[in-house]
Design a protein around this motif. Structure first.
Motif, PDB file in Angstrom:
ATOM      1  N   VAL A   1      15.566  14.038   3.264  1.00  0.00           N
ATOM      2  CA  VAL A   1      17.020  13.929   2.712  1.00  0.00           C
ATOM      3  C   VAL A   1      15.688  12.276   2.111  1.00  0.00           C
ATOM      4  O   VAL A   1      14.826  11.699   1.939  1.00  0.00           O
ATOM      5  CB  VAL A   1      17.388  12.812   3.316  1.00  0.00           C
TER       6      VAL A   1
ATOM      7  N   ASN B   1       9.264   9.606  -0.386  1.00  0.00           N
ATOM      8  CA  ASN B   1       9.166   9.429   1.223  1.00  0.00           C
ATOM      9  C   ASN B   1       8.813   8.289   1.327  1.00  0.00           C
ATOM     10  O   ASN B   1       9.095   6.937   1.951  1.00  0.00           O
ATOM     11  CB  ASN B   1      10.567   9.894   1.594  1.00  0.00           C
TER      12      ASN B   1
ATOM     13  N   THR C   1      18.903  16.118  -0.882  1.00  0.00           N
ATOM     14  CA  THR C   1      18.033  16.498   0.074  1.00  0.00           C
ATOM     15  C   THR C   1      17.345  18.112  -0.172  1.00  0.00           C
ATOM     16  O   THR C   1      18.205  18.680  -0.717  1.00  0.00           O
ATOM     17  CB  THR C   1      19.341  16.170   1.465  1.00  0.00           C
ATOM     18  N   GLU C   2      16.731  18.497   1.031  1.00  0.00           N
ATOM     19  CA  GLU C   2      16.373  20.200   0.690  1.00  0.00           C
ATOM     20  C   GLU C   2      15.481  19.650   2.059  1.00  0.00           C
ATOM     21  O   GLU C   2      14.646  19.152   2.912  1.00  0.00           O
ATOM     22  CB  GLU C   2      15.238  20.450  -0.427  1.00  0.00           C
TER      23      GLU C   2
ATOM     24  N   LEU D   1       9.736  15.116  -2.325  1.00  0.00           N
ATOM     25  CA  LEU D   1      10.585  14.320  -1.472  1.00  0.00           C
ATOM     26  C   LEU D   1       9.801  13.670  -0.324  1.00  0.00           C
ATOM     27  O   LEU D   1       9.633  12.444   0.297  1.00  0.00           O
ATOM     28  CB  LEU D   1      11.623  15.105  -0.534  1.00  0.00           C
TER      29      LEU D   1
ATOM     30  N   GLU E   1      11.386  19.236  -1.840  1.00  0.00           N
ATOM     31  CA  GLU E   1      11.027  18.847  -0.270  1.00  0.00           C
ATOM     32  C   GLU E   1       9.359  18.501   0.077  1.00  0.00           C
ATOM     33  O   GLU E   1       9.560  17.731   0.571  1.00  0.00           O
ATOM     34  CB  GLU E   1      11.072  20.566   1.248  1.00  0.00           C
TER      35      GLU E   1
ATOM     36  N   ASP F   1      22.912   9.428  -0.590  1.00  0.00           N
ATOM     37  CA  ASP F   1      21.933  10.699   0.348  1.00  0.00           C
ATOM     38  C   ASP F   1      22.335  11.824   0.178  1.00  0.00           C
ATOM     39  O   ASP F   1      22.040  13.213   0.912  1.00  0.00           O
ATOM     40  CB  ASP F   1      22.446   9.976   1.703  1.00  0.00           C
TER      41      ASP F   1
END
Length: 135
Positions: free
Chosen positions: A81, A19, A76-77, A15, A12, A73
């Motif tokens: 995403v 992102n 994710t966590e 990401l 997480e 997609d």
């Protein structure tokens, strides 16, 4: 001598740090002809993150990784995403030519035929025309 502690980042956190970079890069370059580059960037980011997951979970086989993370997609966590830049809408600037006058083409633009002309606030004739139209 004690060994330094390894900083273990959760997926997480990775990401959340990746992102904004992907999203910002795609937003900046969306005005160019960059759709193919966005697709490549999405593919590259997905594979790099998948290899990082593979490094973190060496006991998982490729078949298990593919089942869990295959798809654009799916990585994710915690509700975060992996951003796919290929989904960014590309906008192109339109060429407007001499319709909008600039200091560089003011002599080349026909004042009668142009939709817009260069004016300044001291142009008494123009201000008079505008006030007549408004009255």
């Amino acid at each position: 001598m004690p060994e330094p502690e390894k900083s273990v980042r959760r997926q997480e956190e990775v990401l959340r740090s990746v992102n904004p970079v992907l999203r910002g890069w795609a937003a900046y370059f969306r005005y160019g002809a960059s759709k193919r580059t966005f697709s490549y960037l999405g593919w590259y980011g997905w594979w790099r993150l998948l290899l990082w997951i593979r490094y973190r979970h060496p006991h998982l086989a490729w078949k298990q990784l593919r089942r869990r993370y295959y798809g654009a997609d799916r990585i994710t966590e915690g509700g975060v995403v992996l951003y796919n830049p290929a989904k960014m809408r590309v906008q192109r600037y339109t060429f407007r030519g001499a319709q909008i006058s600039t200091p560089y083409n003011i002599d080349e633009v026909d004042p009668d035929g142009a939709r817009f002309r260069r004016t300044n606030h001291d142009d008494v004739a123009f201000v008079g025309q505008v006030s007549e139209y408004l009255a």
